[in-house]
Design a protein around this motif. Structure first.
Motif, short mmCIF file in Angstrom:
data_model
loop_
_atom_site.label_atom_id
_atom_site.label_comp_id
_atom_site.label_asym_id
_atom_site.label_seq_id
_atom_site.Cartn_x
_atom_site.Cartn_y
_atom_site.Cartn_z
N ARG A 261 12.07 -4.58 6.88
CA ARG A 261 12.61 -5.48 5.84
C ARG A 261 13.43 -4.66 4.86
O ARG A 261 12.87 -3.89 4.07
N MET B 90 0.84 -1.21 0.00
CA MET B 90 0.00 0.00 0.00
C MET B 90 0.87 1.25 0.00
O MET B 90 0.55 2.24 -0.66
N THR C 90 -7.48 -1.37 -2.77
CA THR C 90 -6.35 -1.79 -3.62
C THR C 90 -6.27 -1.11 -4.98
O THR C 90 -5.16 -1.03 -5.52
N ASP D 233 11.41 0.62 6.66
CA ASP D 233 10.79 -0.69 6.79
C ASP D 233 11.77 -1.62 7.49
O ASP D 233 12.98 -1.52 7.27
N VAL E 82 2.09 -0.11 8.28
CA VAL E 82 2.45 -1.49 8.65
C VAL E 82 1.15 -2.28 8.79
O VAL E 82 0.06 -1.71 8.76
N1 LIG Z 1 -3.49 -4.28 0.92
C1 LIG Z 1 -4.74 -3.80 0.96
O1 LIG Z 1 -5.58 -4.07 0.11
C2 LIG Z 1 -5.15 -2.86 2.05
C3 LIG Z 1 -6.37 -2.19 1.94
C4 LIG Z 1 -6.73 -1.33 2.97
C5 LIG Z 1 -5.88 -1.15 4.05
N2 LIG Z 1 -4.72 -1.81 4.12
C6 LIG Z 1 -3.86 -1.61 5.28
O2 LIG Z 1 -2.62 -1.14 4.81
C7 LIG Z 1 -1.61 -1.55 5.73
C8 LIG Z 1 -0.42 -2.05 4.96
O3 LIG Z 1 -0.83 -3.15 4.17
P1 LIG Z 1 0.16 -3.75 3.08
O4 LIG Z 1 -0.62 -4.74 2.31
O5 LIG Z 1 0.88 -2.65 2.38
O6 LIG Z 1 1.22 -4.51 4.06
P2 LIG Z 1 2.68 -5.06 3.72
O7 LIG Z 1 2.86 -5.18 2.25
O8 LIG Z 1 2.90 -6.24 4.60
O9 LIG Z 1 3.65 -3.87 4.21
C9 LIG Z 1 3.89 -3.56 5.55
C10 LIG Z 1 5.41 -3.48 5.74
O10 LIG Z 1 5.69 -2.91 7.01
C11 LIG Z 1 6.78 -3.64 7.58
N3 LIG Z 1 6.88 -3.44 9.02
C12 LIG Z 1 6.42 -4.24 10.02
N4 LIG Z 1 6.77 -3.72 11.23
C13 LIG Z 1 7.43 -2.57 10.97
C14 LIG Z 1 8.03 -1.59 11.80
N5 LIG Z 1 8.05 -1.71 13.15
N6 LIG Z 1 8.63 -0.53 11.21
C15 LIG Z 1 8.67 -0.42 9.86
N7 LIG Z 1 8.13 -1.33 9.03
C16 LIG Z 1 7.51 -2.39 9.57
C17 LIG Z 1 6.43 -5.04 7.18
O11 LIG Z 1 7.48 -5.95 7.42
P3 LIG Z 1 7.06 -7.47 7.89
O12 LIG Z 1 6.47 -8.12 6.71
O13 LIG Z 1 8.36 -8.07 8.34
O14 LIG Z 1 6.07 -7.33 9.01
C18 LIG Z 1 6.09 -4.86 5.71
O15 LIG Z 1 7.27 -4.82 4.92
C19 LIG Z 1 -2.24 -2.59 6.65
O16 LIG Z 1 -2.39 -2.05 7.94
C20 LIG Z 1 -3.58 -2.88 6.04
O17 LIG Z 1 -4.56 -3.08 7.04
C21 LIG Z 1 -4.32 -2.66 3.13
#
Ligand SMILES: NC(=O)c1ccc[n+]([C@@H]2O[C@H](COP(=O)([O-])OP(=O)(O)OC[C@H]3O[C@@H](n4cnc5c(N)ncnc54)[C@H](OP(=O)(O)O)[C@@H]3O)[C@@H](O)[C@H]2O)c1
Length: 266
Positions: free
Chosen positions: A34, A11, A115, A32, A68
Motif C-alpha cells: 500500500r 506495528m 500494542t 509495503d 505483514v
Molecule cells: N497490532 C497488534 O496489536 C499486534 C500485536 C502482536 C502482533 N501483531 C502482528 O503484527 C503484524 C502486523 O500487524 P499490523 O497491525 O501492523 O498490520 P497492518 O497495520 O495491517 O500492516 C501490515 C501492512 O503490510 C502490508 N502488506 C500486505 N502484504 C504485503 C506484502 N506482500 N509486502 C509488503 N507489505 C504487505 C499490508 O497491506 P494490506 O493491508 O493491503 O494487506 C499492510 O499495509 C501481524 O502479523 C500481527 O499478527 C500485531
C-alpha cells in the motif's frame, strides 16, 4: 546498522519509531504493497527510506522485521525465499518451523509483541530459530529493547506470552474500565475517574518495578489493620478473581495454539 520492514503498518510504525528515536545510527527502510502506508512510514520515521520491493528490503539489511498480517505472508515468503538475512517475524500464530520451511537459509527469530509498543512500552517474548546464533539473538534483544521489554523464551511459551502480554492490554483495559465505572458510580465525573484510575494502574506498576516489591509486599504495605484497604480486600479475596483471571489467560493460550495449528498450513 540497517533495519528493514516488510509491511509498514501499525506495528512496523511503532517499532521503527522507537528504534529510530533510540538509536540515530540505525538506518530504517521498508516496503509495503500500500503506497499510502509506505508514505506514512517514510514521513513519520526520521530518515526512513522506501525500498522498491521486499527483496530490496532484505538486501544488505542487518535485521528485517516481517510485519505483514499472517494471512498475507505467503507471497512475501516466496519473494524472499533465498534470503540469508536475520528475519524477525512478529506474525501472530506463525511458527518458526513454517517460516524456516519457506526461508531455509534465513536466520529466523519469532517475536510476540504487544500494542503498548505504540508508546515505547512493549512487553514481548521472543524465540530463536535453528540458524539464529547468539549474535543474532543479542542484536534482536537490543533492537526490541528500544521499544520496551523483550524476554527470550522457548518458542513453546510464546502462546503463554500471548495470553499474558499479547492480549493482556485488552484485559488490563477491561479492569481499568471496571474501576472507572465504580468511580463514576461513586460520583466522580468520568474524565476525572479515568485519569485517577490510569494513574493508579501505572503508578502501582512503576512502584512495584522500581522498588522491586512483590505484589504481596505492596498489598501488605497498604493494608492497615481495620483500614479501608483491608475492608475492600475482604470482597476481592472472597471472589472468584484468581479463577477468572486464570481462565481468561488459559482460554487465550488455547486459542493462540489453535491459530498456530491453523497457521502451520501457511
Ligand atoms: N497490532 C497488534 O496489536 C499486534 C500485536 C502482536 C502482533 N501483531 C502482528 O503484527 C503484524 C502486523 O500487524 P499490523 O497491525 O501492523 O498490520 P497492518 O497495520 O495491517 O500492516 C501490515 C501492512 O503490510 C502490508 N502488506 C500486505 N502484504 C504485503 C506484502 N506482500 N509486502 C509488503 N507489505 C504487505 C499490508 O497491506 P494490506 O493491508 O493491503 O494487506 C499492510 O499495509 C501481524 O502479523 C500481527 O499478527 C500485531
Amino acid at each position: 546498522m540497517r533495519v528493514g520492514f516488510i509491511g509498514t503498518g501499525n506495528m512496523a510504525l511503532a517499532l521503527a519509531g522507537a528504534i529510530a528515536a533510540s538509536d540515530p545510527d540505525v538506518a530504517v527502510c521498508g516496503f509495503d504493497v500500500r503506497p499510502e502506508q509506505l508514505a506514512r512510514f517514510t514521513s513519520q520515521i526520521p530518515g526512513a527510506a522506501a525500498a522498491s520491493d521486499n527483496s530490496d528490503v532484505v538486501t544488505d539489511a542487518d535485521l528485517v522485521f516481517l510485519a505483514v498480517k499472517p494471512q498475507g505472508v505467503k507471497p512475501v515468503l516466496e519473494e524472499i525465499t533465498d534470503t540469508e538475512a536475520l528475519i524477525v517475524s512478529i506474525l501472530a500464530g506463525v511458527r518458526i518451523a513454517v517460516l524456516e520451511a519457506s526461508l531455509p537459509r534465513a536466520r529466523i527469530v519469532r517475536v510476540m509483541p504487544n500494542t503498548p509498543a505504540l508508546v515505547g512500552e512493549m512487553a514481548a517474548g521472543y524465540a530463536g530459530g535453528t540458524l539464529a546464533d547468539a549474535d543474532d539473538l543479542e542484536l534482536v534483544s537490543t533492537i526490541l529493547g528500544h521499544a520496551g521489554l523483550a524476554v527470550r523464551l522457548p518458542e513453546a511459551l510464546l502462546d503463554a506470552v500471548t495470553g499474558v502480554s499479547g492480549s493482556g492490554p485488552a484485559f488490563v483495559a477491561r479492569l481499568i474500565a471496571a474501576f472507572s465505572n465504580a468511580a463514576v458510580a461513586a460520583g466522580i465525573p468520568r474524565p476525572d475517574a479515568i485519569r485517577l484510575v490510569l494513574a493508579t494502574f501505572s503508578g502501582t506498576a512503576r512502584l512495584l518495578g522500581e522498588k522491586q516489591l512483590t505484589p504481596e509486599e505492596l498489598i501488605s504495605m497498604v493494608s492497615s489493620p481495620n483500614g479501608t484497604t483491608v475492608a475492600g480486600r475482604t470482597v476481592l479475596e472472597s471472589s472468584d478473581l484468581e479463577k477468572v483471571i486464570q481462565q481468561t489467560v488459559w482460554t487465550t493460550i488455547a486459542r493462540s495454539r489453535e491459530l498456530g495449528d491453523e497457521g502451520a498450513g501457511r
